[in-house]
Design a protein around this motif. Structure first.
Motif, short mmCIF file in Angstrom:
data_model
loop_
_atom_site.label_atom_id
_atom_site.label_comp_id
_atom_site.label_asym_id
_atom_site.label_seq_id
_atom_site.Cartn_x
_atom_site.Cartn_y
_atom_site.Cartn_z
N MET A 31 26.42 24.67 41.40
CA MET A 31 27.22 25.63 40.64
C MET A 31 26.96 25.48 39.16
SD MET A 31 31.43 25.82 40.42
CE MET A 31 31.67 26.55 42.05
N VAL A 32 27.02 26.60 38.46
CA VAL A 32 26.96 26.63 37.00
C VAL A 32 28.24 27.29 36.51
CG1 VAL A 32 25.78 27.65 35.01
CG2 VAL A 32 24.44 26.73 36.90
N ILE A 33 28.89 26.63 35.54
CA ILE A 33 30.08 27.21 34.90
C ILE A 33 29.73 27.53 33.46
CG2 ILE A 33 32.49 26.89 34.24
CD1 ILE A 33 32.77 24.86 36.51
N ASP A 34 29.91 28.78 33.09
CA ASP A 34 29.65 29.27 31.74
C ASP A 34 30.95 29.22 30.95
OD1 ASP A 34 29.16 30.76 29.46
OD2 ASP A 34 28.57 32.58 30.53
N ASN A 35 31.00 28.33 29.96
CA ASN A 35 32.19 28.19 29.12
C ASN A 35 32.03 28.88 27.76
OD1 ASN A 35 32.63 24.93 30.47
ND2 ASN A 35 33.96 26.65 30.87
N ALA A 51 24.72 35.19 35.05
CA ALA A 51 25.16 35.21 36.45
C ALA A 51 24.03 35.68 37.36
CB ALA A 51 26.38 36.10 36.61
N GLU A 52 23.35 36.73 36.94
CA GLU A 52 22.25 37.27 37.73
C GLU A 52 21.15 36.22 37.92
OE1 GLU A 52 18.86 40.58 36.91
OE2 GLU A 52 20.93 41.21 36.55
N LEU A 59 22.32 29.53 42.88
CA LEU A 59 23.47 28.82 42.32
C LEU A 59 24.71 29.69 42.36
CD1 LEU A 59 21.58 27.57 39.16
CD2 LEU A 59 22.55 26.05 40.89
N VAL A 60 25.87 29.07 42.56
CA VAL A 60 27.13 29.77 42.39
C VAL A 60 27.39 29.80 40.88
CG1 VAL A 60 29.61 29.67 42.80
CG2 VAL A 60 28.01 29.00 44.62
N PHE A 61 27.80 30.94 40.38
CA PHE A 61 28.04 31.11 38.95
C PHE A 61 29.51 31.43 38.72
CE2 PHE A 61 28.40 33.51 35.02
CZ PHE A 61 27.61 32.78 34.14
N VAL A 62 30.13 30.70 37.77
CA VAL A 62 31.52 30.94 37.41
C VAL A 62 31.60 31.15 35.90
CG1 VAL A 62 33.84 29.95 37.34
CG2 VAL A 62 32.37 29.54 39.34
#
Length: 141
Positions: A31-35, A51-52, A59-62
């Motif tokens: 997973m990747v979390i964009d803060n 996200a794309e 990867l799951v993108f949040v």
């Protein structure tokens, strides 16, 4: 790409590039979390494009944008929820990795010793000592 592990299951990084996503997946992240809010980055790194790229790499993108100096409990809850739902290691990024470290520490205030929440990010230059009283209060519930 500058991955800075805080725990075996969570790392932070300064801004990643869409082209980094395949290497992030190959490094074992799930997973990747964009803060980062879109307002502080160029269009080439906006949430939709990141996200794309992440999803194309498997990867799951949040998206959990944290505005510098304006972190909310909603950010903390969203980060904790994403981490809890991850099926493997998580990489969170912002401009420097600092906000991703702070929101992680706050999300884990009731799960880990406060000294660890401060000292693990400190290994990478993130100074969270100023959050000690808040982390201690959150740890007590």
């Amino acid at each position: 790409m500058d991955i800075r592990p805080l725990t075996p299951d969570y790392a932070v990084s300064p801004q990643i590039d869409p082209a980094d996503c395949a290497a992030i997946k190959a490094a074992g992240f799930a997973m990747v979390i964009d803060n980062r809010p879109d307002g502080e980055i160029p269009p080439s790194h906006h949430t939709a494009l990141m996200a794309e790229a992440a999803q194309a790499a498997g990867l799951v993108f949040v998206a959990n944008p944290v505005i510098g100096g304006m972190l909310t409990m909603e950010n903390v809850v969203a980060q904790a929820k994403a981490i809890a739902q991850a099926t493997g290691p998580v990489l969170a990024y912002c401009a420097s990795g600092n906000r991703s470290s702070i929101v992680w520490a706050l999300a884990h205030a009731d799960k880990m010793p406060v000294d660890d929440l401060i000292n693990l990010p400190a290994r990478h230059g993130y100074a969270l000592e100023g959050l000690r009283s808040q982390l201690e209060a959150m740890a007590k519930g």
